[in-house]
Design a protein around this motif. Structure first.
Motif, PDB file in Angstrom:
ATOM      1  N   PHE A 231     -30.876 -12.774  33.006  1.00 19.32           N
ATOM      2  CA  PHE A 231     -32.613 -13.501  32.764  1.00 19.32           C
ATOM      3  C   PHE A 231     -33.990 -12.798  31.650  1.00 19.32           C
ATOM      4  N   ASP A 232     -33.478 -11.166  31.929  1.00 18.13           N
ATOM      5  CA  ASP A 232     -34.761 -10.209  30.396  1.00 18.13           C
ATOM      6  C   ASP A 232     -33.767 -10.939  29.334  1.00 18.13           C
ATOM      7  N   ARG A 233     -32.868 -10.929  29.250  1.00 17.13           N
ATOM      8  CA  ARG A 233     -32.104 -11.198  27.672  1.00 17.13           C
ATOM      9  C   ARG A 233     -32.399 -12.239  27.214  1.00 17.13           C
ATOM     10  N   PHE A 234     -31.836 -13.928  28.480  1.00 21.05           N
ATOM     11  CA  PHE A 234     -32.246 -14.827  27.965  1.00 21.05           C
ATOM     12  C   PHE A 234     -33.632 -15.605  27.640  1.00 21.05           C
ATOM     13  N   ILE A 235     -34.670 -14.161  28.522  1.00 22.47           N
ATOM     14  CA  ILE A 235     -36.047 -14.858  28.337  1.00 22.47           C
ATOM     15  C   ILE A 235     -36.419 -14.228  26.641  1.00 22.47           C
ATOM     16  N   ALA A 236     -35.549 -13.376  26.891  1.00 20.52           N
ATOM     17  CA  ALA A 236     -36.478 -12.748  25.655  1.00 20.52           C
ATOM     18  C   ALA A 236     -35.690 -13.159  23.851  1.00 20.52           C
ATOM     19  N   THR A 237     -35.066 -14.351  24.228  1.00 24.60           N
ATOM     20  CA  THR A 237     -34.600 -15.538  23.140  1.00 24.60           C
ATOM     21  C   THR A 237     -35.075 -16.372  22.735  1.00 24.60           C
ATOM     22  N   LEU A 238     -36.850 -16.453  23.706  1.00 23.23           N
ATOM     23  CA  LEU A 238     -37.959 -17.282  23.644  1.00 23.23           C
ATOM     24  C   LEU A 238     -38.971 -17.151  23.231  1.00 23.23           C
ATOM     25  N   ALA A 239     -39.495 -17.737  22.029  1.00 21.49           N
ATOM     26  CA  ALA A 239     -40.489 -17.097  21.224  1.00 21.49           C
ATOM     27  C   ALA A 239     -41.435 -17.371  21.864  1.00 21.49           C
ATOM     28  N   GLY A 240     -42.501 -15.948  21.645  1.00 21.26           N
ATOM     29  CA  GLY A 240     -43.897 -15.934  22.301  1.00 21.26           C
ATOM     30  C   GLY A 240     -43.560 -15.503  23.501  1.00 21.26           C
ATOM     31  N   THR A 241     -42.480 -15.090  24.353  1.00 24.74           N
ATOM     32  CA  THR A 241     -42.207 -15.066  26.008  1.00 24.74           C
ATOM     33  C   THR A 241     -43.177 -13.416  26.778  1.00 24.74           C
ATOM     34  N   SER A 242     -43.474 -13.469  27.412  1.00 33.35           N
ATOM     35  CA  SER A 242     -43.374 -12.415  28.117  1.00 33.35           C
ATOM     36  C   SER A 242     -42.783 -11.914  29.810  1.00 33.35           C
ATOM     37  N   LEU A 243     -42.613 -10.953  30.585  1.00 37.41           N
ATOM     38  CA  LEU A 243     -42.539 -11.020  31.759  1.00 37.41           C
ATOM     39  C   LEU A 243     -43.441  -9.755  32.332  1.00 37.41           C
ATOM     40  N   VAL A 244     -43.594 -10.563  33.308  1.00 41.66           N
ATOM     41  CA  VAL A 244     -44.185  -9.294  34.727  1.00 41.66           C
ATOM     42  C   VAL A 244     -43.949  -9.660  36.116  1.00 41.66           C
ATOM     43  N   ASP A 245     -44.023  -9.080  36.604  1.00 37.50           N
ATOM     44  CA  ASP A 245     -44.061  -8.358  38.520  1.00 37.50           C
ATOM     45  C   ASP A 245     -44.887  -9.012  38.870  1.00 37.50           C
ATOM     46  N   GLN A 246     -45.089 -10.296  39.982  1.00 37.73           N
ATOM     47  CA  GLN A 246     -46.019 -11.100  40.092  1.00 37.73           C
ATOM     48  C   GLN A 246     -45.711 -11.924  41.061  1.00 37.73           C
ATOM     49  N   TRP A 247     -46.124 -11.728  42.470  1.00 32.94           N
ATOM     50  CA  TRP A 247     -45.902 -12.596  43.912  1.00 32.94           C
ATOM     51  C   TRP A 247     -44.642 -12.400  44.308  1.00 32.94           C
ATOM     52  N   ASP A 248     -44.578 -11.259  44.550  1.00 35.18           N
ATOM     53  CA  ASP A 248     -42.716 -10.635  44.567  1.00 35.18           C
ATOM     54  C   ASP A 248     -41.583 -11.351  43.666  1.00 35.18           C
ATOM     55  N   SER A 249     -41.752 -11.903  43.119  1.00 35.31           N
ATOM     56  CA  SER A 249     -40.643 -12.612  41.923  1.00 35.31           C
ATOM     57  C   SER A 249     -41.071 -11.205  40.690  1.00 35.31           C
ATOM     58  N   HIS A 250     -39.852 -12.034  39.644  1.00 32.15           N
ATOM     59  CA  HIS A 250     -40.307 -11.375  38.094  1.00 32.15           C
ATOM     60  C   HIS A 250     -40.486 -12.842  37.336  1.00 32.15           C
ATOM     61  N   VAL A 251     -41.116 -13.366  36.875  1.00 31.27           N
ATOM     62  CA  VAL A 251     -42.265 -14.229  36.374  1.00 31.27           C
ATOM     63  C   VAL A 251     -42.330 -14.363  34.481  1.00 31.27           C
ATOM     64  N   ALA A 252     -41.733 -15.202  34.326  1.00 30.22           N
ATOM     65  CA  ALA A 252     -41.752 -15.023  32.836  1.00 30.22           C
ATOM     66  C   ALA A 252     -43.113 -16.386  32.082  1.00 30.22           C
ATOM     67  N   LYS A 253     -43.014 -15.864  30.742  1.00 29.79           N
ATOM     68  CA  LYS A 253     -44.610 -16.641  30.883  1.00 29.79           C
ATOM     69  C   LYS A 253     -44.393 -16.861  29.285  1.00 29.79           C
ATOM     70  N   VAL A 254     -45.155 -18.113  29.010  1.00 27.09           N
ATOM     71  CA  VAL A 254     -45.035 -18.524  27.490  1.00 27.09           C
ATOM     72  C   VAL A 254     -46.553 -18.592  27.186  1.00 27.09           C
ATOM     73  N   GLY A 255     -47.383 -17.467  26.148  1.00 21.80           N
ATOM     74  CA  GLY A 255     -48.619 -17.661  26.089  1.00 21.80           C
ATOM     75  C   GLY A 255     -49.449 -17.803  27.229  1.00 21.80           C
ATOM     76  N   GLY A 256     -49.418 -17.122  27.677  1.00 21.50           N
ATOM     77  CA  GLY A 256     -49.849 -16.344  29.432  1.00 21.50           C
ATOM     78  C   GLY A 256     -50.034 -17.459  30.483  1.00 21.50           C
ATOM     79  N   LYS A 257     -48.585 -18.067  30.211  1.00 23.68           N
ATOM     80  CA  LYS A 257     -48.556 -19.810  31.513  1.00 23.68           C
ATOM     81  C   LYS A 257     -47.143 -19.274  32.253  1.00 23.68           C
ATOM     82  N   VAL A 258     -47.057 -19.471  32.844  1.00 21.93           N
ATOM     83  CA  VAL A 258     -45.819 -19.061  33.643  1.00 21.93           C
ATOM     84  C   VAL A 258     -44.641 -20.439  33.404  1.00 21.93           C
TER      85      VAL A 258
END
Length: 121
Positions: free
Chosen positions: A11-38
Motif C-alpha cells: 500500500f505504502d509503495r503504491f501510494i508513494a508513486t502518486l505525486a503530492g501524497t502523504s501517509l498518516v495513521d488516523q482513525w485506526d487506519s493507515h490514511v493516504a492524503k493528497v494536498g491534505g485531503k483523504v
C-alpha cells in the motif's frame, strides 16, 4: 493473509508513486492524503483488511453490487466505498480504483496547490 495493496508495505509503495501524497495513521487506519485531503484508507477489522476510497457515481453503483463491497460508513453520501479483501477485485483493479480516487480528490484542489504538489491530471 493480506496480499497486494491490502498489505501495508505494498500500500505504502503504491501510494508513494502518486505525486503530492502523504501517509498518516488516523482513525485506526493507515490514511493516504493528497494536498491534505483523504483519498484512501487501509484498515483492519475482525474480517481482515479493507480499503475505503472515493469513486465515481457509476463505479459506486457497480462496486456496491459486489460481494465484499459496501458503502463506506461516514463517507457514503459522497460516493465512498469500503472494499474487503474477499471482494472479487484483482490487485490491478483495486490500484486503478485507488488511483481514480486520488485523481477525483486531487481535482478538487486549487490549480496552484496541484502545481505546487507536482500533480498532473
Amino acid at each position: 493473509m493480506a496480499t497486494g495493496i491490502f498489505e501495508a508495505k505494498s500500500f505504502d509503495r503504491f501510494i508513494a508513486t502518486l505525486a503530492g501524497t502523504s501517509l498518516v495513521d488516523q482513525w485506526d487506519s493507515h490514511v493516504a492524503k493528497v494536498g491534505g485531503k483523504v483519498f484512501v484508507l487501509l484498515s483492519a477489522n475482525e474480517e481482515g483488511a479493507a480499503l475505503t476510497f472515493k469513486c465515481s457515481e457509476e463505479s459506486f453503483e457497480l462496486l456496491t453490487s459486489l460481494d465484499g463491497v459496501g458503502q463506506a460508513p461516514y463517507f457514503a453520501k459522497r460516493k465512498w466505498v469500503s472494499v474487503a479483501e474477499r471482494a472479487p477485485l484483482s490487485p490491478p483493479e483495486l490500484e486503478a480504483y485507488v488511483k481514480r480516487s486520488y485523481e477525483l480528490v486531487a481535482a478538487g484542489l486549487t490549480r496552484k496547490a496541484r502545481q505546487e504538489l507536482g500533480i498532473i491530471i
